[in-house]
Design an enzyme around this catalytic site. Structure first.
Site, mmCIF file in Angstrom:
data_model
loop_
_atom_site.group_PDB
_atom_site.id
_atom_site.type_symbol
_atom_site.label_atom_id
_atom_site.label_comp_id
_atom_site.label_asym_id
_atom_site.label_seq_id
_atom_site.Cartn_x
_atom_site.Cartn_y
_atom_site.Cartn_z
ATOM 1 C CG HIS A 490 -1.751 1.205 1.410
ATOM 2 N ND1 HIS A 490 -3.107 1.212 1.196
ATOM 3 C CD2 HIS A 490 -1.434 2.470 1.800
ATOM 4 C CE1 HIS A 490 -3.580 2.428 1.431
ATOM 5 N NE2 HIS A 490 -2.583 3.211 1.809
ATOM 6 C CD GLU A 491 1.513 3.810 3.718
ATOM 7 O OE1 GLU A 491 1.806 4.856 3.104
ATOM 8 O OE2 GLU A 491 0.465 3.678 4.382
ATOM 9 C CG HIS A 494 0.428 6.503 -0.582
ATOM 10 N ND1 HIS A 494 -0.613 7.190 -1.185
ATOM 11 C CD2 HIS A 494 -0.110 5.897 0.507
ATOM 12 C CE1 HIS A 494 -1.719 7.009 -0.495
ATOM 13 N NE2 HIS A 494 -1.448 6.220 0.537
ATOM 14 C CG HIS A 497 0.470 9.333 -6.851
ATOM 15 N ND1 HIS A 497 -0.656 9.687 -6.145
ATOM 16 C CD2 HIS A 497 0.349 9.955 -8.055
ATOM 17 C CE1 HIS A 497 -1.419 10.475 -6.890
ATOM 18 N NE2 HIS A 497 -0.823 10.651 -8.044
#
Length: 696
Positions: A490-491, A494, A497
């Site tokens: 998940h992280e 980020h 991105h």
């Protein structure tokens, strides 16, 4: 000290109290231009903050006093480029304060926060600056060369209006007071939680009370006790790597209750760290602020700029999911009650029983013991899986950097290299384990965001991923749970991105809060797929890949406990919305308010909201007020996006990955729904989410 005095202060204080040269006042001659962490001392921050505010004030004054008529270049672009020195100082301080807080840093944070709030208000409420911005906005059809310049102009103009630029002088003065109060209250909320979370410990001195716990969990607790000066005992804390395994495996029900109650009652003891009065003030001040700006509620103010647009749209999504999720959770509870009744002759069931009997249910239904899985999820193996997935999707590679400044010795640092093998996309810091002074949870931040320099060359970002994963023990490396593994994926999303960003203007990098979790949550879809597990899940002792049968069991258990997971999350999201849709100022009794909120939707007593009010850091000190719903809003998008890979028959489809990367690279240059339609070719569907969570 005000920003007005900063220039004189900096002349005298270009060095710290010890005489050490202040690194913020020099060019950073470090690899990749990362912060020279080893040279930055606490006494360097305040002079640097003051210098940053002074520089930005001078930059704003230059815009305001420019005798030329307002243009995009001399007003909008100049404003967009202002404050970079201050941003650099804030980025370093924010990360270090979040990961290695000390009393000295807390004092600096408390001193600088009102200064920064006042400085920001001075800019957003400057009538001469707003007049120039408005002039460009009103003439944007002729003054802006293209759609991106128009979008930046419109966004900056709206930010000024939403910041109070059109209010009367009296209302602006009141707004300044409210903003300063909110800034200090937010710090206080987080400080209280950090202290309360760190002080609680469940000390066990009887080995019999460890019955049921896996050996690695007991070993970690013994190491924690020794660290606390209690050698020969076992210490369990409220950090998730300690808390959750105890709730899953400890047969001593009384101790499970004590530990979970300690977790649930954080900052709710009627002492100096009690957050009830703090959140009461925050909620009411936010309402006052919204009313000053012309909005009926704080949620209406926040959501206007998000994909959801209105509180009604958020409630519609949450309530649509609530009933099927609660029904599923009640079914899960019934199955666990049956197990408890069969084993103990007692079907009574409390919230601290849920993890314990859920683990028994997992074994019964799927023949799956999470503790037996952990040897296949050593931290390095999971990191290899995360990096490997990025390579398969996007062709990027990672080179570890050992001779580079670190903000903590535990950091691991990597250069991220594009698929051409030459272009550096940025630098990635990884910070994995809990420690004193580190706030709870997991997050991704940047020391430097992507930008372009004056020659048009891309300036690569410096990104940091921070987690609180299970620690290694004397006998084994850090072995992650399935949840921690998903958190890493998940992280890292980020991080991608940020690393893929190719945005020309600083003011267009940000995306809507309810879009921002799409890049992260979509990565979780691969983590437990058998095809992916075969690539990275290896036994830390033998190096053997996870058996195909075990990988299939994990896949089949994908719907396990989804009723509970969805309900606890939705409950917290609804609580957030209830606090921020209050239309009238009134005293708030947090306990009573929360109870009424949960009773209204029929939350069963065996499930608590994922975050209770007094430690709901996301919404009271973490930037997610009226925005905790965004995870599920983004999940509609990520489930639909992953479905594109499934439909193609290739989970690593390079053409779809290329389109997804293009979407990420665009930042906030278009609205989230436009970005998503351009990627997917259609509106998102909720069907994939409903199926993935077993709600249909």
């Amino acid at each position: 000290m005000s920003a007005l005095c900063a220039a004189a202060f900096v002349t005298a204080c270009g060095t710290g109290k010890t005489g050490t040269a202040n690194p913020f006042f020099a060019e950073w001659d470090t690899p990749f231009g990362v912060p020279p962490f080893e040279r930055i001392l606490p006494e360097h921050y305040l002079p640097a903050f003051n210098e940053g505010m002074a520089r930005e004030k001078a930059e704003i004054d230059a815009i305001v006093n420019n005798p030329a008529a307002p243009t995009f270049e001399n007003t909008i672009l100049a404003y967009d480029n202002s404050g970079q020195f201050l941003d650099r100082v804030s980025a370093v301080f924010g990360c270090v304060a979040g990961t290695d807080m000390t009393p000295e840093l807390e004092e600096i944070q408390g001193e600088v926060s009102p200064l920064l709030t006042r400085h920001s208000s001075d800019i957003s409420l400057d009538p001469a600056l707003f007049a120039r911005v408005r002039a460009v906005y009103e003439g944007r059809d002729t003054l802006c060369a293209d759609s991106l310049q128009r979008r930046l102009t419109e966004k900056i103009y709206r930010n000024f209006v939403r910041g109070g630029a059109e209010l009367s002088a009296d209302d602006q003065a009141r707004l300044r007071e409210v903003d300063e109060q909110l800034s200090l209250l937010s710090i206080r909320f987080g400080r209280n939680l950090r202290g309360d979370n760190g002080d609680f410990v469940l000390l066990v001195d009887d080995r019999e009370d460890l019955k049921g716990l896996p050996q690695n969990v007991a070993d970690a607790a013994a190491a924690e006790a020794e660290h606390r000066g209690q050698k020969g005992k076992w210490a369990f804390t409220l950090d998730k790597p300690s808390l959750i395994p105890f709730l899953q495996y400890a047969e001593n029900r009384g101790l499970r209750e004590r530990l979970y109650t300690g977790y649930l009652t954080r900052c709710n003891h009627g002492d100096g760290r009690d957050n009830k009065a703090v959140l009461d003030s925050i909620a009411n001040l936010r309402l006052l602020r919204a009313n000053l700006l012309g909005y009926p509620t704080h949620a209406a103010y926040v959501l206007e700029r998000q994909m959801a647009k209105t509180p009604e749209a958020v409630y519609a999504l949450l309530t649509e999911l609530w009933t099927p999720a609660l029904d599923r959770a009640k079914g899960e509870l019934a199955e666990m009650r049956a197990i408890k009744l069969a084993e103990t002759g007692d079907s009574s069931f409390a919230s601290w029983d849920w993890w314990f009997y859920a683990e028994k249910l997992r074994k019964a239904k799927y023949d799956l013991d999470e503790d037996q899985l952990r040897p296949y999820f050593a931290l390095d193996s999971v990191r290899n899986g995360v990096f490997g997935l990025a390579n398969k999707l996007y062709g990027i590679t990672f080179r570890e950097l050992t001779d580079i400044p670190k903000y903590n010795p535990a950091n691991r640092v990597f250069e991220v290299i594009d698929k051409d093998g030459r272009t550096s996309l940025g630098v990635l810091y990884l910070d994995f384990h809990p420690r004193a002074g580190k706030r709870v949870g997991a997050w991704c931040t940047t020391f430097r965001s992507q930008s372009y320099d004056s020659t048009g060359q891309r300036v690569a970002p410096v990104v940091s991923i921070v987690t609180n994963f299970s620690k290694p023990t004397a006998d084994a490396p850090a072995l992650l749970t399935l949840d921690e593994t998903a958190t890493f994926f998940h992280e890292f999303g980020h991080g991608l991105h940020q690393l893929f960003s190719m945005v020309p203007y600083r003011g267009l990098k940000g995306v809507e809060r309810d879009f921002v979790e799409l890049p992260s949550q979509v990565m979780e879809n691969w983590a437990m797929r058998p095809e992916m597990l075969a690539l990275y899940a290896r036994h830390y002792k033998t190096g053997e890949s996870i058996p195909a049968e075990l990988a299939q069991k994990i896949a089949r258990s994908g719907l396990f406990n989804q009723g509970f997971a969805t309900v606890e999350y939705l409950a917290a999201s609804l609580l957030d919305m209830d606090y921020h849709t209050l239309g009238q100022s009134r005293p708030i009794d947090a306990d009573a308010f929360e109870a009424a909120s949960m009773e209204a939707v029929g939350l069963i007593p065996q499930i608590e909201p994922r975050y209770k009010s007094t430690y709901f850091q996301h919404i009271f000190s973490g930037g997610y007020s009226s925005g905790y719903y965004s995870y599920i809003w983004s999940e509609v998008l990520d489930a639909d996006a992953f479905n594109a890979y499934v439909e193609s028959g290739d989970l690593f489809n390079p053409e779809i990955a290329a389109r997804f990367r293009t979407m990420l690279s665009r930042g906030g240059t278009a609205d989230g729904d436009v970005l998503y339609r351009d990627f997917r070719g259609a509106e998102s569907s909720m069907e994939p989410l409903l199926h993935r969570r077993g709600l249909k």
